[in-house]
Design an enzyme around this catalytic site. Sequence first.
Site, short mmCIF file in Angstrom:
data_model
loop_
_atom_site.label_atom_id
_atom_site.label_comp_id
_atom_site.label_asym_id
_atom_site.label_seq_id
_atom_site.Cartn_x
_atom_site.Cartn_y
_atom_site.Cartn_z
N LYS A 190 0.86 -1.18 0.00
CA LYS A 190 0.00 0.00 0.00
C LYS A 190 0.90 1.23 0.00
CE LYS A 190 -1.80 2.72 3.01
NZ LYS A 190 -1.76 4.01 2.25
N GLU A 244 9.68 0.96 11.10
CA GLU A 244 10.67 2.04 11.04
C GLU A 244 9.87 3.33 11.18
OE1 GLU A 244 12.26 5.20 9.79
OE2 GLU A 244 12.52 4.25 7.83
N CYS A 292 13.09 10.94 7.84
CA CYS A 292 12.91 10.54 9.24
C CYS A 292 14.19 10.64 10.05
CB CYS A 292 12.32 9.14 9.32
SG CYS A 292 13.06 7.98 8.18
N GLU A 333 8.63 15.40 16.19
CA GLU A 333 9.12 15.30 14.82
C GLU A 333 8.32 16.25 13.93
OE1 GLU A 333 10.45 11.81 11.78
OE2 GLU A 333 8.48 11.59 12.67
#
Length: 504
Positions: free
Chosen positions: A195, A271, A305, A402
């Site tokens: 996906k 992750e 990231c 983040e």
Amino acid sequence: MADHCNGSSHTSESFANIPPIKFTKLFINGNFVDSVSGKTFEAIDPRTGEAITRVSKGDKEDVDLAVKAARFAFDNGPWPRLSGSERGRILMKLADLIEENIEEIASLDAINGGKLFSLCKLIDIPNASMALRYYAGAADKIHGTVLKLSKGLHGYTLREPIGVVGAIIPWNFPTIMFFMKVAPALAAGCTIVVKPAEQTPLSALYYAHLAKLAGVPDGVLNVVNGYGETAGAAISSHMDIDKVSFTGSTEVGRKIMVAAATSNLKPVSLELGGKSPLLIFDDADVDEAANIAFNGTFFNKGEICVASSRVYVQEGIYDKIVDKLVEKAKALVVGDPFDPQVNQGPQADKKQFEKILSYIEHGKREGATLLTGGKHIGQKGYYIQPTIFADVKDDMIIAKNEIFGPVMSLMKFKTMEEGIKRANNTAYGLAAGIITKDLNVANTVSRSVRAGVVWINCYTVFDMDCPYGGYKMSGFGRDYGLDALNQYLQIKSVVTPIHDSPWH
């Protein structure tokens, strides 16, 4: 055309010879098909905020069909039963096809994700073919071990493909993330349902087309476009998926773990997010350190990231580093990602654009000093100035959360011990960086920082043979390297008695 970050940005088709979009449906069992519901959703061009095309919207029923195809291909088809070298040959062919179509694929990730066209050609797409070649070379080297058992027994282990894999990938590196999952899974002999992020489905569908041309059998690779709360949730909770591999936010990673646990207890590898520290010591070369810090934060418009969004500079060179970074930020060219003069394109979508701007406002309200940037550019599209805050405290929201955008937090430290403590003062543990000429400092800090990858005198340096993943709330499991291949393999022990053996 492009403008410097303190100006305006407006897009121009003059740079882009964008080919027509060829693939917009779901790819299930070797064919492009409409979704069961017939519904579609818009693929947006972040340069303008306008729709490029509409793509089929996959839902639970479509995931069921894709999993059914993948299960049949795994249980009855040739892919897991081919020799490793034959699987490797097909993956090598796919790598060739990707390289032959690099211009068209690069344009898809640029127009759909706001990524620099030049860097897609230089980094992202070559990385895809490199991943395929790396794991193709490993496909015929999957070995078990002979066991030295203590009794009159002979034992050995087999490494067998885990089965049907569900892969859910993010929008910041659509090509790299696709093959970070697909290459080792297919090399291991698994079948897979991917996906792609709803923001960036176009290149994934193109890769499905190329995989069929390369000879990947029907049902082995399936692509279901759709939203996380529907298609992604269906994959995570599916009773006939044997493993889920996910890259994305910590918040969604938690939901995937819950879904996996409450369904068939499938293993997951995650992750997740990061808030990675970069420690610059007094003995560092100022120009080199500024380059590393700047690229560590602003590469790919900060949508990475491992971004070094917390930059700690030892007090002796702090002012010099600050000056260099501000100078670099003001010189950065923001604009159309097809323009070869541009350094930073638009953020991926409106939601992310607004989120980044809200974090910048948080930084101002909490008392951080805005050195440069902080505003959006232009009247359309999702362009944001590269932004640097100084006087940031560790408990500020911009230092803890983040942001996933072009925003750097600068902080000063005195001693190595203080730097280590503050670097570890985070819920995350994906990456860290150290800039120093002192080997003892480099060794001590790299062993003290709790992060899955630590870069010394460099940053965002990836290699196919180097495992990559996180500590703490940055997840678990590893992508890249043979560690990634092993995530798609089961270990089976086989034991048989040996009667009257002269050896024990």
